[in-house]
Every structure is written in C-alpha cells, then in structure tokens.
Scaffold this motif. Structure first.
Motif, PDB file in Angstrom:
ATOM      1  N   TYR A 226      10.144   2.415 -39.574  1.00 39.82           N
ATOM      2  CA  TYR A 226       8.819   1.896 -39.255  1.00 39.82           C
ATOM      3  C   TYR A 226       8.289   2.515 -37.968  1.00 39.82           C
ATOM      4  O   TYR A 226       9.050   2.808 -37.045  1.00 39.82           O
ATOM      5  N   CYS A 227       6.984   2.682 -37.914  1.00 39.25           N
ATOM      6  CA  CYS A 227       6.340   3.141 -36.683  1.00 39.25           C
ATOM      7  C   CYS A 227       5.763   1.932 -35.948  1.00 39.25           C
ATOM      8  O   CYS A 227       5.830   0.813 -36.446  1.00 39.25           O
ATOM      9  N   TYR A 228       5.169   2.169 -34.793  1.00 34.25           N
ATOM     10  CA  TYR A 228       4.633   1.066 -33.990  1.00 34.25           C
ATOM     11  C   TYR A 228       3.360   0.454 -34.556  1.00 34.25           C
ATOM     12  O   TYR A 228       2.929  -0.592 -34.114  1.00 34.25           O
ATOM     13  N   THR A 229       2.745   1.120 -35.526  1.00 36.71           N
ATOM     14  CA  THR A 229       1.531   0.550 -36.111  1.00 36.71           C
ATOM     15  C   THR A 229       1.789  -0.101 -37.462  1.00 36.71           C
ATOM     16  O   THR A 229       0.861  -0.675 -38.044  1.00 36.71           O
ATOM     17  N   CYS A 230       3.000  -0.028 -37.959  1.00 34.84           N
ATOM     18  CA  CYS A 230       3.308  -0.657 -39.248  1.00 34.84           C
ATOM     19  C   CYS A 230       3.067  -2.168 -39.159  1.00 34.84           C
ATOM     20  O   CYS A 230       3.464  -2.814 -38.196  1.00 34.84           O
ATOM     21  N   GLY A 231       2.395  -2.692 -40.148  1.00 38.26           N
ATOM     22  CA  GLY A 231       2.151  -4.126 -40.226  1.00 38.26           C
ATOM     23  C   GLY A 231       0.892  -4.604 -39.539  1.00 38.26           C
ATOM     24  O   GLY A 231       0.552  -5.787 -39.626  1.00 38.26           O
TER      25      GLY A 231
END
Length: 156
Positions: A70-75
């Motif tokens: 996951y990246c920091y913008t996921c979700g």
C-alpha cells in the motif's frame, strides 16, 4: 431541457439579486477561480456524502499493483466517504492521514467562499488577497499532506 431552464431561471431572478450574485462570485477572474474551485469541492462532498464507502472506488492504486504494498494515499477515497458519513474510526482505519487531508479540502472550500466575500466587502487589492491565499494554502497543504509528501520524496 435543463439548458433551457437555466436561462429562464436566471431571467426570473430580480436584477438586484443577479447583480449581487455576480458581484460576489464572478466579478473578477480571482473570484471566478475561487467559485469554480468551491463548486468542484462541493460536488465532491456531495458525491462522498451520497455514496457509501464500500461502493466508492474511483481509482485503483497503481503503486499497489506494481509493488504489492500500500502507498500513503491508499484508502483516501473510501475514507472521505466515511468522514462524510461521520464514521471517523473507519476513516482512520483506511488511511491514518485521511482526516488531515479531508480538512485541507474542507478548509479550502470555506476559504474560497470567505475570500470571495472579502474581495467584495473590503478594499483589499486582489494581488494582496492572492498572495495571502497562496501563502496560507501552501502552509496548509504542507501541514495536511506532510506524511504523503515525505513518503513521495523518499521514493526519489
């Protein structure tokens, strides 16, 4: 049909009301930009408030597809919907920075409206308003997106 209704509605409004609306939201290019940005944000807020978070999935994460993590913008998209439904715990579970990022957009929305009113009701020059607007927005952006920016810079 909708295109025919709008001009008729505009004609029905009293001239004084039309002049006030024009003066408040569309008189200068700066006000037009502020109004446009506020309308886009209002549309997004309505969309996130309308759609349940489990149905909101505008984009899939290319970073996750490529690297498997996951990246920091996921979700964030689903978290915004949860925030609009006042489910803050679920939003934080989807993305730890969701509330800070959402607050950026919420503050920007009300800021655009406030700056339009300020431009009309005071004698502050547009250039001074733009400078203050850019400075405050940049500081707010850095504060709200700091973890995401830091993560992106670490990838370089």
């Amino acid at each position: 049909m909708h295109l025919k209704v709008l001009p008729k509605t505009w004609k029905i409004l009293k001239k004084s009301v039309r002049n006030k609306l024009f003066r408040l939201f569309l008189q200068t290019p700066y006000q037009l930009v502020n109004t446009s940005f506020a309308l886009v944000l209002a549309g997004l807020f309505v969309y996130f408030a309308w759609a349940p978070s489990d149905e909101v999935n505008l984009l899939s994460c290319s970073y996750k597809k490529q690297f498997g993590t996951y990246c920091y913008t996921c979700g964030l998209t689903r978290a915004f919907s949860d925030i609009m439904h006042l489910d803050f715990k679920s939003a934080l579970g989807l993305n730890a920075d969701a509330i800070r990022v959402f607050m950026f957009f919420l503050i920007q929305f009300f800021g655009r409206l406030f700056l339009n009113i300020l431009a009309v009701r005071t004698n502050i020059s547009t250039s001074k308003l733009v400078i203050c607007d850019v400075a405050i927005s940049l500081l707010l952006l850095l504060f709200c997106f700091w973890n995401i920016l830091k993560w992106n810079l670490s990838l370089l």
